[in-house]
Design a protein around this motif. Sequence first.
Motif, PDB file in Angstrom:
ATOM      1  N   ASP A  42      58.347  31.688  49.990  1.00 21.43           N
ATOM      2  CA  ASP A  42      58.218  32.725  48.971  1.00 21.43           C
ATOM      3  C   ASP A  42      59.491  32.840  48.153  1.00 21.43           C
ATOM      4  O   ASP A  42      59.455  33.015  46.935  1.00 21.43           O
ATOM      5  N   ALA A  43      60.643  32.752  48.821  1.00 22.82           N
ATOM      6  CA  ALA A  43      61.915  32.881  48.114  1.00 22.82           C
ATOM      7  C   ALA A  43      62.083  31.757  47.099  1.00 22.82           C
ATOM      8  O   ALA A  43      62.594  31.961  45.995  1.00 22.82           O
ATOM      9  N   ILE A  44      61.621  30.546  47.481  1.00 24.51           N
ATOM     10  CA  ILE A  44      61.724  29.421  46.553  1.00 24.51           C
ATOM     11  C   ILE A  44      60.848  29.654  45.328  1.00 24.51           C
ATOM     12  O   ILE A  44      61.260  29.419  44.194  1.00 24.51           O
ATOM     13  N   VAL A  45      59.637  30.151  45.573  1.00 28.50           N
ATOM     14  CA  VAL A  45      58.723  30.427  44.465  1.00 28.50           C
ATOM     15  C   VAL A  45      59.294  31.501  43.547  1.00 28.50           C
ATOM     16  O   VAL A  45      59.257  31.401  42.324  1.00 28.50           O
ATOM     17  N   LEU A  46      59.855  32.544  44.139  1.00 27.30           N
ATOM     18  CA  LEU A  46      60.421  33.629  43.344  1.00 27.30           C
ATOM     19  C   LEU A  46      61.620  33.145  42.540  1.00 27.30           C
ATOM     20  O   LEU A  46      61.809  33.526  41.382  1.00 27.30           O
ATOM     21  N   ARG A  47      62.457  32.332  43.185  1.00 27.35           N
ATOM     22  CA  ARG A  47      63.631  31.815  42.481  1.00 27.35           C
ATOM     23  C   ARG A  47      63.220  30.923  41.319  1.00 27.35           C
ATOM     24  O   ARG A  47      63.787  30.996  40.229  1.00 27.35           O
ATOM     25  N   ALA A  48      62.182  30.096  41.533  1.00 29.07           N
ATOM     26  CA  ALA A  48      61.699  29.230  40.456  1.00 29.07           C
ATOM     27  C   ALA A  48      61.112  30.042  39.324  1.00 29.07           C
ATOM     28  O   ALA A  48      61.330  29.758  38.137  1.00 29.07           O
ATOM     29  N   ALA A  49      60.375  31.090  39.687  1.00 31.36           N
ATOM     30  CA  ALA A  49      59.785  31.940  38.653  1.00 31.36           C
ATOM     31  C   ALA A  49      60.871  32.624  37.834  1.00 31.36           C
ATOM     32  O   ALA A  49      60.760  32.779  36.613  1.00 31.36           O
ATOM     33  N   GLY A  50      61.946  33.042  38.507  1.00 27.40           N
ATOM     34  CA  GLY A  50      63.033  33.691  37.788  1.00 27.40           C
ATOM     35  C   GLY A  50      63.730  32.764  36.829  1.00 27.40           C
ATOM     36  O   GLY A  50      64.127  33.164  35.734  1.00 27.40           O
ATOM     37  N   LYS A  51      63.891  31.489  37.234  1.00 25.21           N
ATOM     38  CA  LYS A  51      64.545  30.523  36.347  1.00 25.21           C
ATOM     39  C   LYS A  51      63.679  30.181  35.145  1.00 25.21           C
ATOM     40  O   LYS A  51      64.173  29.939  34.046  1.00 25.21           O
ATOM     41  N   MET A  52      62.363  30.160  35.362  1.00 26.19           N
ATOM     42  CA  MET A  52      61.451  29.819  34.270  1.00 26.19           C
ATOM     43  C   MET A  52      61.384  30.920  33.225  1.00 26.19           C
ATOM     44  O   MET A  52      61.201  30.647  32.039  1.00 26.19           O
ATOM     45  N   ASN A  53      61.561  32.143  33.640  1.00 21.21           N
ATOM     46  CA  ASN A  53      61.458  33.261  32.704  1.00 21.21           C
ATOM     47  C   ASN A  53      62.529  34.292  33.046  1.00 21.21           C
ATOM     48  O   ASN A  53      62.263  35.289  33.724  1.00 21.21           O
ATOM     49  N   PRO A  54      63.765  34.078  32.576  1.00 14.29           N
ATOM     50  CA  PRO A  54      64.846  35.022  32.894  1.00 14.29           C
ATOM     51  C   PRO A  54      64.569  36.439  32.408  1.00 14.29           C
ATOM     52  O   PRO A  54      64.972  37.410  33.053  1.00 14.29           O
ATOM     53  N   ALA A  55      63.896  36.562  31.254  1.00 17.41           N
ATOM     54  CA  ALA A  55      63.624  37.901  30.729  1.00 17.41           C
ATOM     55  C   ALA A  55      62.718  38.678  31.668  1.00 17.41           C
ATOM     56  O   ALA A  55      62.939  39.864  31.949  1.00 17.41           O
ATOM     57  N   LYS A  56      61.677  37.998  32.163  1.00 13.90           N
ATOM     58  CA  LYS A  56      60.773  38.663  33.100  1.00 13.90           C
ATOM     59  C   LYS A  56      61.480  38.942  34.417  1.00 13.90           C
ATOM     60  O   LYS A  56      61.234  39.973  35.068  1.00 13.90           O
ATOM     61  N   ASP A  57      62.365  38.036  34.824  1.00 15.11           N
ATOM     62  CA  ASP A  57      63.159  38.248  36.030  1.00 15.11           C
ATOM     63  C   ASP A  57      64.000  39.508  35.898  1.00 15.11           C
ATOM     64  O   ASP A  57      64.062  40.346  36.807  1.00 15.11           O
ATOM     65  N   ALA A  58      64.653  39.667  34.747  1.00  8.18           N
ATOM     66  CA  ALA A  58      65.490  40.855  34.525  1.00  8.18           C
ATOM     67  C   ALA A  58      64.641  42.119  34.483  1.00  8.18           C
ATOM     68  O   ALA A  58      65.034  43.172  34.996  1.00  8.18           O
ATOM     69  N   MET A  59      63.437  42.020  33.881  1.00  8.14           N
ATOM     70  CA  MET A  59      62.563  43.190  33.789  1.00  8.14           C
ATOM     71  C   MET A  59      62.123  43.645  35.175  1.00  8.14           C
ATOM     72  O   MET A  59      62.173  44.842  35.506  1.00  8.14           O
ATOM     73  N   ILE A  60      61.709  42.692  36.025  1.00  6.13           N
ATOM     74  CA  ILE A  60      61.255  43.052  37.358  1.00  6.13           C
ATOM     75  C   ILE A  60      62.422  43.533  38.213  1.00  6.13           C
ATOM     76  O   ILE A  60      62.274  44.408  39.063  1.00  6.13           O
ATOM     77  N   SER A  61      63.613  42.956  37.973  1.00 11.33           N
ATOM     78  CA  SER A  61      64.797  43.427  38.700  1.00 11.33           C
ATOM     79  C   SER A  61      65.066  44.900  38.387  1.00 11.33           C
ATOM     80  O   SER A  61      65.340  45.702  39.283  1.00 11.33           O
ATOM     81  N   LYS A  62      64.972  45.232  37.111  1.00  9.77           N
ATOM     82  CA  LYS A  62      65.177  46.629  36.714  1.00  9.77           C
ATOM     83  C   LYS A  62      64.095  47.525  37.299  1.00  9.77           C
ATOM     84  O   LYS A  62      64.374  48.629  37.785  1.00  9.77           O
ATOM     85  N   ALA A  63      62.833  47.034  37.267  1.00  9.60           N
ATOM     86  CA  ALA A  63      61.740  47.818  37.838  1.00  9.60           C
ATOM     87  C   ALA A  63      61.938  48.029  39.331  1.00  9.60           C
ATOM     88  O   ALA A  63      61.635  49.105  39.867  1.00  9.60           O
TER      89      ALA A  63
END
Length: 350
Positions: free
Chosen positions: A65-86
Amino acid sequence: FRLAPLHIVVTMPRWSRPAAVASAVALTAFAGLTFSGTSTLSSGAAMKVKSPGAVGLRPAVSSQDAIVLRAAGKMNPAKDAMISKAGRMTEALRAQGMSMSEIATSVVCQTGKQLDNAAMKEACNVEWYGPNRPKWLGPFSDGLDIPSYLTGEYPGDYGWDTMGLSADPATFEKMRSAEVIHARWAMLGTVGCLYPELVTKYGDGNYPVWFKAGAQIFSDEGINYGGNPNLIHAKSALAVLVTQVVLMSFSEAYRYRGGPLGERDLLYPGGPLVDPLGLADDPDAFAELKVKEIKNGRLAMTAMLGFYVQAIVTGKGPVENWANHLADPYGSNGLTNLIATKFVPGETAL
């Protein structure tokens, strides 16, 4: 996006109430899970939940799961930042005692306001409106057969109508209007009954008890409103009647016509004449104020009934009855005075 190991799907192409609720729950649950152990999605660390099953998901996130999440974050940094804030916001709200369902409801409400989406805005004030509102039996309301026409749309609807008096929509509207108007009069009446007696008993006033106040207009002194003859000095019952009819005609015409242009609600016309402080400008605050008004109004109507019975049974006002009860709780209460009537009809010489 889809995270297969967590089975969380967030799609927002078009807003509807079910999709909004599902999206909000998924987002807040995912963010809460993520930030229980780490601060970003792309950290690569194993993420754990503070308490197992806290949000209804697995107690730990696997390395896959961590690998999938890390890959998703790299593919879309903006969405990563949004979910981090959420996630940070979710954890802060959970620390304040809010549940995940409460957070999700708040998300739907705020998003509905931003998008001006009527279906989503129904999540606002869910505590008193809608199908999840409190019912008339409180914690024992599960399984109650609530009438289909009591949907929680109106303030003060607790799903109680055992006689079916409001089954007809036209009758329902008339009775709702009558209840609100009577509630407002009762709230004014209770204050009018209590204030003169309180000032007389605990202040320097000298006013008759409420059920004898009207008769003072036939005395030589008449009625001095506020105890000041220069304020309003009433000695003519006819003049008082005419004044009340004129004033009430204007106020009721304003309300019934929906304001000067006919564009306002009949029960809540608002405007500078009715709401000069702008208390109802915010829709959420207005919806809550409607609930408070009808709840206090129902209490006031019950109090006025109690005042009537007290006056007939004891011949005293509510303040004096309350003072007597405090002085002798066992000797002065409703049971001891239940059959003692002070005003018994007698013969009158003609």
